[in-house]
Design an enzyme around this catalytic site. Structure first.
Site, PDB file in Angstrom:
ATOM      1  N   PHE A 157      37.085  40.286  39.380  1.00  0.00           N
ATOM      2  CA  PHE A 157      35.805  40.988  39.338  1.00  0.00           C
ATOM      3  C   PHE A 157      35.209  40.936  40.730  1.00  0.00           C
ATOM      4  CE2 PHE A 157      31.282  41.591  38.966  1.00  0.00           C
ATOM      5  CZ  PHE A 157      31.234  42.725  38.177  1.00  0.00           C
ATOM      6  N   ASP A 181      36.538  36.071  48.232  1.00  0.00           N
ATOM      7  CA  ASP A 181      35.317  36.562  47.608  1.00  0.00           C
ATOM      8  C   ASP A 181      34.599  35.370  46.986  1.00  0.00           C
ATOM      9  OD1 ASP A 181      33.346  37.535  45.947  1.00  0.00           O
ATOM     10  OD2 ASP A 181      34.531  39.202  45.160  1.00  0.00           O
ATOM     11  N   LYS A 215      24.901  37.107  46.102  1.00  0.00           N
ATOM     12  CA  LYS A 215      24.169  36.411  45.048  1.00  0.00           C
ATOM     13  C   LYS A 215      23.232  35.327  45.581  1.00  0.00           C
ATOM     14  CE  LYS A 215      27.247  37.629  41.264  1.00  0.00           C
ATOM     15  NZ  LYS A 215      26.439  38.749  40.782  1.00  0.00           N
TER      16      LYS A 215
END
Length: 401
Positions: free
Chosen positions: A145, A230, A259
């Site tokens: 993801f 990531d 985030k």
């Protein structure tokens, strides 16, 4: 749980009426929050054990982050990158040093940062490695993801994320996560990068086999391929280290961050790498009007300062042991995965689905999120207290018993 005079049903109905149905939220309408706790429109308090998918690593309304945002709001919020503002260098310097990299390219969302990494890797492949124009390929893992853009979903294996959004972007090779032999076999002369999550979050907090990331690093080095980590969900203290990849003693060529970098206040993301990688970009080739804006940089710089002390990493590691031990001892739990204050929990499907578990936990004052059937994910803010952690574990035990 609602009462006769509850405001929750009307608030939920209004949201349902006026928004596209691309989410299926739990029936909770939050109005206030502090630290690890949130309060709904009816005054009911919950422990937030999702923390905005790790965007709230430092909890809700962290005093230092709020102060930095307030101070900047009174001065300057946006210039665009057509000009330089006085917060820009401080943020970029601090983040580069935190990552031990030469350069930073700030963006806004995690998906933007992943897209940036893809573009940089391809340009590096053409200009530095010498891959023929239009032939660059990037290796990714199944169940990844990395975001929701059309290019990113082109290499997703999740039908919900991918189906009906084609035509898909070429140039990606998908291999099983954790299978070093398959990854190594997929590398050829046109491979410019390997893009991986050091721990796969959306897939259920999947930790790769010991030595896998070290093997990927070695294969990338041997074949002149960029290793891109990531760390949008796994980074910035979540797993007990600044970056999850540190658990394997591995240094990637490029970090993709997001985030928690915005402190739960503004969207902030970035790509960091050394000059021989990020230096391939020239003016006009990539950009973002809001990327690296003054407000984002002021908050991001304070996030970096919080992480420089090591306090949050140490707390995540310490409380993470309690979290994982407590979860593994519970009835109805088939498996627990993760590191630090991050856990994927497989519940016996004979007991309930993951969605049912989340709904029952919400009724008991704990907010978590399900994924893939009977799996739930826990990611409490790193500011959570030991007492609150034990309280949440007790609630989970009650629901599963």
């Amino acid at each position: 749980m609602t009462t006769v005079d509850s405001r929750t049903p009307d608030a939920l109905a209004d949201a349902e009426r006026w928004t596209a149905h691309n989410y299926h939220p739990l029936p909770v309408v939050i109005t206030d929050a502090e630290g690890a706790w949130v309060t709904d429109v009816d005054g009911r308090r919950y422990l937030d054990f999702l923390a905005g998918y790790s965007a709230l690593n430092f909890g809700h309304r962290h005093p230092g982050l709020i102060a930095a945002a307030h101070a900047q709001l009174d001065r300057l919020t946006l210039t665009s990158r057509a000009f330089v503002h006085d917060q820009f260098a401080d943020f970029c310097r601090g983040l580069a040093q935190l990552c031990d990299k030469d350069l930073v390219l700030p963006m806004n969302t995690g998906a933007e940062a992943v897209e940036t990494a893809i573009k940089v890797a391809r340009k590096w492949g053409y200009q530095v490695k010498g891959v023929p124009d239009g032939q660059a390929t990037i290796i990714v893992a199944e169940n990844n993801f990395h975001g929701r853009t059309t290019t990113i979903v082109s290499f997703s294996t999740d039908p919900d994320a991918r189906n009906d959004f084609g035509p898909y972007t070429p140039g990606f090779t998908i291999v099983p996560y954790g299978d070093l032999d398959a990854l190594t076999a997929a590398i050829d002369e046109n491979t410019v990068a390997v893009l991986l999550e050091p721990i796969q979050g959306e897939a259920g907090v999947l930790v790769p086999p010991a030595g896998y990331l070290q093997g990927v690093r070695a294969a990338c080095t041997e074949n002149n391929v960029l290793m891109i980590a990531d760390e949008i969900q796994s980074g910035l203290g979540r797993t007990g280290r600044t970056f999850a990849i540190e658990h394997e003693g591995v240094v990637p060529d490029m970090y993709v961050l997001g985030k928690a970098l915005g402190g739960g206040i503004v969207p902030v993301s970035a790509v960091t790498a050394d000059r021989d990688v990020l230096g391939v970009l020239k003016p006009g080739e990539h950009g973002s009007t809001f990327g690296g804006n003054p407000l984002a940089c002021a908050v991001g710089a304070e996030v970096v300062r919080l992480l420089q002390t090591g306090e949050f990493q140490e707390k995540s590691e310490k409380l993470g042991h309690s979290l994982h031990e407590g979860l593994r001892a519970m009835p109805g739990v088939k498996a627990v995965r993760g590191r630090g204050l991050w856990a994927g929990v497989d519940i016996d499907p004979a007991l309930m689905t993951g969605r049912e578990a989340c709904e029952r936990l919400a009724e008991n004052g704990v907010l978590v999120k399900d994924t893939h059937g009977s799996t739930i994910r826990l990611a409490p803010p790193l500011v959570v207290s030991e007492a609150d952690l034990e309280l949440a574990l007790g609630k989970i035990r009650k629901v599963l018993s």
